[in-house]
Write a protein that holds these residues in place. Sequence first.
Motif, PDB file in Angstrom:
ATOM      1  N   LYS A   1     -35.083  30.666  33.827  1.00  0.00           N
ATOM      2  CA  LYS A   1     -35.494  29.203  34.051  1.00  0.00           C
ATOM      3  C   LYS A   1     -34.227  28.298  34.195  1.00  0.00           C
ATOM      4  O   LYS A   1     -34.360  27.610  35.007  1.00  0.00           O
ATOM      5  CB  LYS A   1     -36.391  28.967  32.941  1.00  0.00           C
ATOM      6  CG  LYS A   1     -37.890  29.328  33.319  1.00  0.00           C
ATOM      7  CD  LYS A   1     -38.582  29.073  32.056  1.00  0.00           C
ATOM      8  CE  LYS A   1     -39.942  29.716  32.243  1.00  0.00           C
ATOM      9  NZ  LYS A   1     -40.976  29.308  31.032  1.00  0.00           N
ATOM     10  N   ALA A   2     -33.344  28.625  33.402  1.00  0.00           N
ATOM     11  CA  ALA A   2     -32.097  27.650  33.404  1.00  0.00           C
ATOM     12  C   ALA A   2     -31.349  27.885  34.636  1.00  0.00           C
ATOM     13  O   ALA A   2     -30.925  26.826  35.162  1.00  0.00           O
ATOM     14  CB  ALA A   2     -30.997  28.070  32.111  1.00  0.00           C
TER      15      ALA A   2
ATOM     16  N   GLN B   1     -32.484  29.007  37.257  1.00  0.00           N
ATOM     17  CA  GLN B   1     -33.265  28.382  38.654  1.00  0.00           C
ATOM     18  C   GLN B   1     -33.301  26.652  38.625  1.00  0.00           C
ATOM     19  O   GLN B   1     -33.107  26.216  39.781  1.00  0.00           O
ATOM     20  CB  GLN B   1     -34.803  28.521  38.212  1.00  0.00           C
ATOM     21  CG  GLN B   1     -35.284  30.123  38.855  1.00  0.00           C
ATOM     22  CD  GLN B   1     -36.554  30.445  38.318  1.00  0.00           C
ATOM     23  OE1 GLN B   1     -37.168  29.696  37.583  1.00  0.00           O
ATOM     24  NE2 GLN B   1     -37.126  31.498  38.820  1.00  0.00           N
ATOM     25  N   LYS B   2     -33.234  26.151  37.193  1.00  0.00           N
ATOM     26  CA  LYS B   2     -33.015  24.749  37.343  1.00  0.00           C
ATOM     27  C   LYS B   2     -31.692  24.235  37.743  1.00  0.00           C
ATOM     28  O   LYS B   2     -31.590  23.480  38.514  1.00  0.00           O
ATOM     29  CB  LYS B   2     -33.208  24.246  35.905  1.00  0.00           C
ATOM     30  CG  LYS B   2     -33.535  22.856  35.711  1.00  0.00           C
ATOM     31  CD  LYS B   2     -33.533  22.192  34.308  1.00  0.00           C
ATOM     32  CE  LYS B   2     -33.752  20.841  34.218  1.00  0.00           C
ATOM     33  NZ  LYS B   2     -33.625  20.368  32.706  1.00  0.00           N
ATOM     34  N   ALA B   3     -30.615  24.862  37.332  1.00  0.00           N
ATOM     35  CA  ALA B   3     -29.370  24.513  37.940  1.00  0.00           C
ATOM     36  C   ALA B   3     -29.092  24.931  39.202  1.00  0.00           C
ATOM     37  O   ALA B   3     -28.740  24.043  40.043  1.00  0.00           O
ATOM     38  CB  ALA B   3     -28.229  25.433  37.179  1.00  0.00           C
TER      39      ALA B   3
ATOM     40  N   ALA C   1     -31.511  24.650  41.680  1.00  0.00           N
ATOM     41  CA  ALA C   1     -32.286  23.419  42.222  1.00  0.00           C
ATOM     42  C   ALA C   1     -31.617  22.164  42.280  1.00  0.00           C
ATOM     43  O   ALA C   1     -31.702  21.531  43.132  1.00  0.00           O
ATOM     44  CB  ALA C   1     -33.613  23.321  41.389  1.00  0.00           C
ATOM     45  N   ASP C   2     -30.891  22.084  41.127  1.00  0.00           N
ATOM     46  CA  ASP C   2     -30.111  20.582  40.956  1.00  0.00           C
ATOM     47  C   ASP C   2     -29.046  20.867  41.881  1.00  0.00           C
ATOM     48  O   ASP C   2     -28.598  19.569  42.495  1.00  0.00           O
ATOM     49  CB  ASP C   2     -29.329  20.475  39.538  1.00  0.00           C
ATOM     50  CG  ASP C   2     -30.587  20.194  38.605  1.00  0.00           C
ATOM     51  OD1 ASP C   2     -31.648  19.938  38.768  1.00  0.00           O
ATOM     52  OD2 ASP C   2     -30.311  20.328  37.355  1.00  0.00           O
TER      53      ASP C   2
ATOM     54  N   ARG D   1     -30.322  20.025  45.256  1.00  0.00           N
ATOM     55  CA  ARG D   1     -30.527  18.584  45.496  1.00  0.00           C
ATOM     56  C   ARG D   1     -29.471  17.981  45.800  1.00  0.00           C
ATOM     57  O   ARG D   1     -29.569  17.061  46.972  1.00  0.00           O
ATOM     58  CB  ARG D   1     -31.281  18.141  44.249  1.00  0.00           C
ATOM     59  CG  ARG D   1     -32.449  17.104  44.535  1.00  0.00           C
ATOM     60  CD  ARG D   1     -33.063  16.367  43.177  1.00  0.00           C
ATOM     61  NE  ARG D   1     -33.942  17.656  42.994  1.00  0.00           N
ATOM     62  CZ  ARG D   1     -34.051  18.176  41.425  1.00  0.00           C
ATOM     63  NH1 ARG D   1     -32.880  17.561  40.638  1.00  0.00           N
ATOM     64  NH2 ARG D   1     -34.434  18.996  41.049  1.00  0.00           N
TER      65      ARG D   1
END
Lengths: 108, 311
Positions: B178-179, B181-183, B185-186, B189
């Motif tokens: 999850k971490a 994936q979040k990184a 995505a950031d 972006r």
Amino acid sequence: MDVQIKKGILEVCVLAALKNEESYGYKIISDISPIIEISESTLYPILKRLESLGYLTTRSAEHNGRLRKYYMITLAGKARIREFTSELDQITRVYDFICREDNKNDKI
Amino acid sequence: MTKYEWERELKKNIYRLPPDEIARILDYYNELFEDKSERGMSEKEIVREFGNPFDVAFKIMSEFDGDAEKDAAGTGAQAGADADDVTDGDVESAQNYLSAVFGNGSGAAGADEPFKTAGRASAGVGESFKAAGAAVDKAVNAAMNAAATAADRASDAALKATGKAVDAASRATDAAVKAAQKAAADIARTARKSVKVSARVVLVLSVVLFAVIFGSVAVGVLAGGAGLTLAGVCGFIAGVCELIAGVTELGKGAIGFVKIGMGVAAAGLGILLVLAGDAMAKGCVILTKKLLGGKKNEKTGGEKNEKDSAQ
């Protein structure tokens, strides 16, 4: 219910479920469970024991592209049902006796 | 728990059974699974109804161990019954045998009592042996049961600990994924934002460059047109002057006509060029405004879309 009594009753219940037609594991559980609680893990040893005692036989038949095991009652199995039902009077007498004696003790 | 996991746990806990018995048990549960599945039950529901695989295995093993004990007890009871059957008959047979060997004298009748005594003694010894055997069997069974129970408990505990460890590892892996994936995505972006800003800068620069070049060309055309118009007017005036001066001389008058014609043509072309330069300049202004204005609209529309998505 006492485990041993329940075990004995369940064995006859399974035989009764097979009395009129052959059946399979899921259907036997479905037929008996409204009368008395029975699980998959309880049924397996009962079927095994009844087969080893010669009360039922098995055959495998194809169903929806897979093999399903069917159980059929034997003459010995039918005789066991008759034996059980003929013992009913005796069981009732014993039951009445136990209840009577138990009530006596309560009054004392 | 999935069906595969359930079967795996069951198999682990009934490994002491003969292989054909294990196969029969797995076939039994597999058939039940298929039948329940055909009636619309999900894998999770079916596995829940089957119950804890440890409990199922424990029940199966209890039945198996109980049957084994019964078989052993049956063999012992049969042996005891055989010993009981022998007592009196054997004494009589032995008596007959000895009478035949030693003769039917008067002493033979007296030998009856010792045989009976021996028989009773033998029966007593038999009883003692049976009692001792039963005690030994009982002790051995108790020890085996205790050992089996302890082993089962230890196995259960180890399996539960392994299960907990696997769960913890699984949770940690999930958190790490999850971490990551979040990184990712950031980063994506930020990259998208940078690309948008760069594209906007490039567009503005392109529009400005286009305006400068096209405006310069327009100004050039406009200036050229103006110069040509001036030259045409001057030529026209020169032609008129020559025409007036050379009325008496035929040749000069003709040249004056030609110059007037050329002056008119040059002036007309100059006027056309002036008009074209003016149109180009106006077109340049409109196009620049449109490009910059269109970008503004696009930006406004994009922001609106983002707001809609957010809602």
